[in-house]
Scaffold this motif. Sequence first.
Motif, PDB file in Angstrom:
ATOM      1  N   LYS A   1       6.008  -2.001  -2.903  1.00 16.79           N
ATOM      2  CA  LYS A   1       7.125  -1.652  -3.670  1.00 16.79           C
ATOM      3  C   LYS A   1       6.931  -0.897  -4.134  1.00 16.79           C
ATOM      4  O   LYS A   1       7.660   0.515  -4.440  1.00 16.79           O
ATOM      5  CB  LYS A   1       7.043  -3.050  -4.745  1.00 16.79           C
ATOM      6  CG  LYS A   1       7.815  -4.471  -4.954  1.00 16.79           C
ATOM      7  CD  LYS A   1       7.923  -5.277  -5.375  1.00 16.79           C
ATOM      8  CE  LYS A   1       8.654  -6.410  -5.493  1.00 16.79           C
ATOM      9  NZ  LYS A   1       8.210  -7.360  -6.697  1.00 16.79           N
ATOM     10  N   VAL A   2       5.251   0.504  -4.073  1.00 11.23           N
ATOM     11  CA  VAL A   2       5.557   1.391  -4.599  1.00 11.23           C
ATOM     12  C   VAL A   2       5.470   2.488  -3.609  1.00 11.23           C
ATOM     13  O   VAL A   2       4.567   2.725  -2.243  1.00 11.23           O
ATOM     14  CB  VAL A   2       4.090   1.698  -5.364  1.00 11.23           C
ATOM     15  CG1 VAL A   2       3.485   3.332  -5.960  1.00 11.23           C
ATOM     16  CG2 VAL A   2       4.171   0.804  -6.507  1.00 11.23           C
ATOM     17  N   SER A   3       6.731   3.697  -3.756  1.00  8.82           N
ATOM     18  CA  SER A   3       6.279   4.954  -2.904  1.00  8.82           C
ATOM     19  C   SER A   3       5.815   5.897  -3.687  1.00  8.82           C
ATOM     20  O   SER A   3       5.487   5.907  -4.724  1.00  8.82           O
ATOM     21  CB  SER A   3       7.402   4.779  -2.042  1.00  8.82           C
ATOM     22  OG  SER A   3       7.985   5.497  -3.671  1.00  8.82           O
TER      23      SER A   3
ATOM     24  N   THR B   1       8.408   6.995  -5.892  1.00  4.68           N
ATOM     25  CA  THR B   1       8.157   6.570  -7.333  1.00  4.68           C
ATOM     26  C   THR B   1       7.144   7.389  -8.332  1.00  4.68           C
ATOM     27  O   THR B   1       7.373   7.470  -9.887  1.00  4.68           O
ATOM     28  CB  THR B   1       8.451   4.936  -6.850  1.00  4.68           C
ATOM     29  OG1 THR B   1       8.520   3.876  -5.753  1.00  4.68           O
ATOM     30  CG2 THR B   1       7.965   4.366  -7.844  1.00  4.68           C
TER      31      THR B   1
ATOM     32  N   LYS C   1       8.178  10.209  -9.387  1.00  4.27           N
ATOM     33  CA  LYS C   1       9.264  10.161 -10.578  1.00  4.27           C
ATOM     34  C   LYS C   1       8.447   9.839 -11.517  1.00  4.27           C
ATOM     35  O   LYS C   1       8.812  10.757 -12.807  1.00  4.27           O
ATOM     36  CB  LYS C   1      10.400   9.120 -10.350  1.00  4.27           C
ATOM     37  CG  LYS C   1      11.836   8.982 -11.293  1.00  4.27           C
ATOM     38  CD  LYS C   1      12.743   8.464 -10.398  1.00  4.27           C
ATOM     39  CE  LYS C   1      14.079   7.709 -11.353  1.00  4.27           C
ATOM     40  NZ  LYS C   1      14.973   7.153 -11.161  1.00  4.27           N
TER      41      LYS C   1
END
Length: 204
Positions: A40-42, A45, A48
């Motif tokens: 779920k983490v990029s 991400t 930001k």
Amino acid sequence: MNKSNGKRKPGRPKATESPQTMVQILRTASFLFMEQGFEKVSLETVAKACGLTKASVYYYFSNKSILFTECLLFVLKMAHDSTAAIINGPGTLRERMQTVASRHMKNTHVDFETMMREASLGLSEEQIAAIREGEGMLHVVLQHAFEKAINDGEIIQCDPVLLSHLFTSMLTVRNRKEIVNDLQTVEQSASDIVELLWSGLAPR
């Protein structure tokens, strides 16, 4: 006279001029990975969450697998140092185990092995080995403390390697809501775990 002094390197994002930027990225990304897992983490991400541009994150970490590996090594090093300070500090072994358990269980995070399985396809063998080595160092700290306790007669004769893995495995119940919830606090659960383990360790 060299007129290039003081100029930024070509292509270097302005946000990275702060010496704290890399640490900020590591801390923020570590929190996100431990809270949400690998998938779920990029990098976007992370950027930001840090209030940075994606280019700033890429300046230090060229891809997600590198960032993930560095984050886990960062987290494991902090866990190693804090555990070493407690388990080798003052007090009885039982008291020190209680403190280690409480500290560990207060940190909400996804299951470590589940996260590693998610990440494994995107990591190189070298990266996985580095993470496992960092994890192993945490067990070594506990192992040495248990060995000393055995030699001092504070606990019964047993395998300190097995005991270190058993202890850390028991702490993963932090992620089980049926165990840690509004009725059962982290401190109570940590105390119960150490009490249960100690019942088999105390000299008879």
